[in-house]
Design an enzyme around this catalytic site. Structure first.
Site, PDB file in Angstrom:
ATOM      1  N   TYR A 104       0.821  -1.211   0.000  1.00 10.24           N
ATOM      2  CA  TYR A 104       0.000   0.000   0.000  1.00 10.24           C
ATOM      3  C   TYR A 104       0.859   1.266   0.000  1.00 10.24           C
ATOM      4  O   TYR A 104       0.374   2.352  -0.285  1.00 10.24           O
ATOM      5  CB  TYR A 104      -0.938   0.029   1.216  1.00 10.24           C
ATOM      6  CG  TYR A 104      -2.074  -0.985   1.161  1.00 10.24           C
ATOM      7  CD1 TYR A 104      -2.241  -1.827   0.073  1.00 10.24           C
ATOM      8  CD2 TYR A 104      -2.973  -1.097   2.211  1.00 10.24           C
ATOM      9  CE1 TYR A 104      -3.259  -2.759   0.030  1.00 10.24           C
ATOM     10  CE2 TYR A 104      -4.008  -2.030   2.176  1.00 10.24           C
ATOM     11  CZ  TYR A 104      -4.135  -2.859   1.086  1.00 10.24           C
ATOM     12  OH  TYR A 104      -5.162  -3.788   1.042  1.00 10.24           O
TER      13      TYR A 104
ATOM     14  N   LYS B  52       2.953 -15.356   1.682  1.00 12.77           N
ATOM     15  CA  LYS B  52       2.834 -16.084   0.411  1.00 12.77           C
ATOM     16  C   LYS B  52       4.265 -16.400  -0.014  1.00 12.77           C
ATOM     17  O   LYS B  52       4.739 -16.008  -1.088  1.00 12.77           O
ATOM     18  CB  LYS B  52       2.089 -15.205  -0.610  1.00 12.77           C
ATOM     19  CG  LYS B  52       1.673 -15.926  -1.867  1.00 12.77           C
ATOM     20  CD  LYS B  52       0.564 -16.935  -1.672  1.00 12.77           C
ATOM     21  CE  LYS B  52       0.235 -17.614  -2.992  1.00 12.77           C
ATOM     22  NZ  LYS B  52      -0.596 -18.816  -2.819  1.00 12.77           N
TER      23      LYS B  52
ATOM     24  N   ASP C  24      -3.609 -17.966   1.193  1.00  5.44           N
ATOM     25  CA  ASP C  24      -4.796 -18.592   0.601  1.00  5.44           C
ATOM     26  C   ASP C  24      -5.338 -19.678   1.516  1.00  5.44           C
ATOM     27  O   ASP C  24      -6.556 -19.805   1.723  1.00  5.44           O
ATOM     28  CB  ASP C  24      -4.498 -19.134  -0.809  1.00  5.44           C
ATOM     29  CG  ASP C  24      -3.133 -19.800  -0.933  1.00  5.44           C
ATOM     30  OD1 ASP C  24      -2.336 -19.727   0.019  1.00  5.44           O
ATOM     31  OD2 ASP C  24      -2.865 -20.410  -1.985  1.00  5.44           O
TER      32      ASP C  24
ATOM     33  N   ASP D 156      -5.468  -6.627   5.801  1.00 12.86           N
ATOM     34  CA  ASP D 156      -6.664  -5.869   5.421  1.00 12.86           C
ATOM     35  C   ASP D 156      -7.786  -6.847   5.072  1.00 12.86           C
ATOM     36  O   ASP D 156      -8.924  -6.754   5.561  1.00 12.86           O
ATOM     37  CB  ASP D 156      -6.296  -4.999   4.209  1.00 12.86           C
ATOM     38  CG  ASP D 156      -7.357  -3.969   3.865  1.00 12.86           C
ATOM     39  OD1 ASP D 156      -8.356  -3.889   4.597  1.00 12.86           O
ATOM     40  OD2 ASP D 156      -7.177  -3.260   2.865  1.00 12.86           O
TER      41      ASP D 156
ATOM     42  N   ASP E  71     -11.027  -8.390   7.790  1.00 14.23           N
ATOM     43  CA  ASP E  71     -12.441  -8.219   7.454  1.00 14.23           C
ATOM     44  C   ASP E  71     -13.151  -9.567   7.449  1.00 14.23           C
ATOM     45  O   ASP E  71     -14.278  -9.699   7.924  1.00 14.23           O
ATOM     46  CB  ASP E  71     -12.601  -7.552   6.084  1.00 14.23           C
ATOM     47  CG  ASP E  71     -12.710  -6.043   6.196  1.00 14.23           C
ATOM     48  OD1 ASP E  71     -12.164  -5.489   7.176  1.00 14.23           O
ATOM     49  OD2 ASP E  71     -13.333  -5.414   5.320  1.00 14.23           O
TER      50      ASP E  71
END
Ligand code: NAD
Length: 364
Positions: free
Chosen positions: A143, A194, A226, A250, A254
């Site tokens: 980000y 990852k 994943d 992020d 959620d």
């Protein structure tokens, strides 16, 4: 421990001021129970900041946040400011606060209250007793990485690009937060990356593993993102603390939050070396603002996190959580968590009831 505490309150927009007002009732009760002096200053941010000064994060509001022991934020944003330049939108205040205050660690607990088990979209046995904490890196990674942008190659092909970059100190400091906080919970950290595809997150794994050598009491495991996304809905109770990067955090936080039923229930803490900010994870909910429909419990639970992490007081934090649990156990609900047979109350009544429950804990 200081007995004289300064809290900067940034109510923001929409339901922000409504839920913050209820959280302040809770702070007042704790102040008198513990004999503290809690000085509260408030300042506009977001749309309110823009209306007052033409900027979403006025200098005076940022200065107040910098000088406080902790910051309590409501929420920012709303349709009224959707037409203005992106750089002046209310939401810019959040990024400004996070980066100016160096708030690199975002803690999002997803805990299910027993009275609300049936409010989750998952089966009772999957979520009952759930208590996990996502520790998300907040001011680095893809980000913020450079270079970023959209350009055109020599052959005329357009492309968009971002950069996923983490330095060793950035990984070490967020890992330290995760290990420290796990030490106050169930001593287990799952670092999510990852590493099989992204060099930068393979490096993340290496640095987290090195850091773990300082935390013999804490168990460390690693999981690909994943798989973690899948495990969170398959068997979320396997997790205690999830440590992860900005973007993965992020998304996963959620996902984790929805295990518990309503967005109106979930608090958060954003921590840095010198500063800390506490806020509900929800937004300004313009659709219900001014109607006494906002659930104040996420903000009240953010105050519980403030006492625990910034003011080093575990007891009031536990009292607040127990008071919320007790009010819910009596069948009292705001509309977002309402179900058949329960008693619906408005924002202020919910705040009053939690404050009353908290008062009763004076003699515990
Ligand atoms: P939102 O979280 O404000 O609302 C989503 C839905 O959840 C709405 O239906 C709302 O009524 C409901 N809801 C949210 N909080 C609730 C509560 N405490 N009690 C009961 N119901 C609640 O998200 P949105 O609608 O996507 O965004 C609205 C505005 O908030 C936008 O301007 C957005 O940019 C901003 N926003 C701000 C923050 C923040 O300040 N941290 C976070 C997210 C969104």
């Amino acid at each position: 421990m200081k007995n004289d505490v300064n809290i900067a309150v940034l109510p923001g927009d929409g339901i922000g001021p409504e839920v913050v007002r209820e959280a302040l009732k809770i702070i007042k009760v704790i102040e008198s129970k513990l004999g503290l002096t809690i000085n509260i200053d408030d300042a506009p941010v977001g749309g309110a900041g823009y209306e007052a000064t033409g900027r979403p994060l006025p200098d005076a509001s940022l200065a107040m946040a910098r000088n406080a022991d902790a910051v309590l934020l409501g929420a920012v944003g709303g349709p009224r400011w959707e037409h203005i330049d992106f750089s002046l939108r209310p939401e810019r205040a959040l990024l400004g606060l996070r980066s100016s205050l160096g708030l690199y660690a975002n803690l999002r607990p997803a805990r299910i209250f027993s009275a609300l088990v049936d409010a989750s979209t998952l089966k009772r046995e999957v979520v009952e007793g759930l208590d996990i904490l996502v520790v998300r890196e907040l001011i680095g990674g893809i980000y913020f990485g450079q270079p970023r942008g959209v350009d055109t190659l020599e052959d005329g092909t357009r492309r968009g690009f971002n950069t996923l970059v983490y330095t060793e100190p950035e990984i070490e400091r967020i890992a330290r937060v995760a290990f420290d906080v796990a030490g106050k919970r169930n001593n287990s950290v799952c670092s999510v990356d990852k590493a099989n595809v992204l060099e930068s997150t393979n490096f993340w794994r290496e640095v987290v593993t090195n850091m773990h050598s300082c935390y013999a009491d804490v168990t460390l495991s690693h999981m690909y993102v994943d798989n973690c996304a899948m495990q969170l809905v398959r068997n979320p109770k396997q997790f205690d603390v999830i440590l992860t990067t900005n973007m993965f955090g992020d998304i996963l936080s959620d996902e984790a939050s929805m295990l518990t039923g309503s967005i109106g229930m979930l608090p958060s803490a954003s921590l840095g070396e010198k500063h800390a900010m506490y806020e509900p994870i929800h937004g300004s909910a313009p659709d219900i603002a001014g109607q006494e429909l906002a659930n104040p419990l996420a903000t009240i639970l953010s105050v519980a996190m403030m006492f625990k992490y910034s003011l080093n007081r575990e007891q009031p934090s536990a009292w607040i959580e127990a008071a919320v649990e007790s009010v819910l156990a009596k069948g009292v609900r705001t509309r977002d968590i309402m179900s058949r047979g329960m008693k619906e109350v408005g924002t202020q009544a919910m705040g009053d009831l939690v404050a009353e429950e908290l008062e009763k804990r004076r003699d515990d």
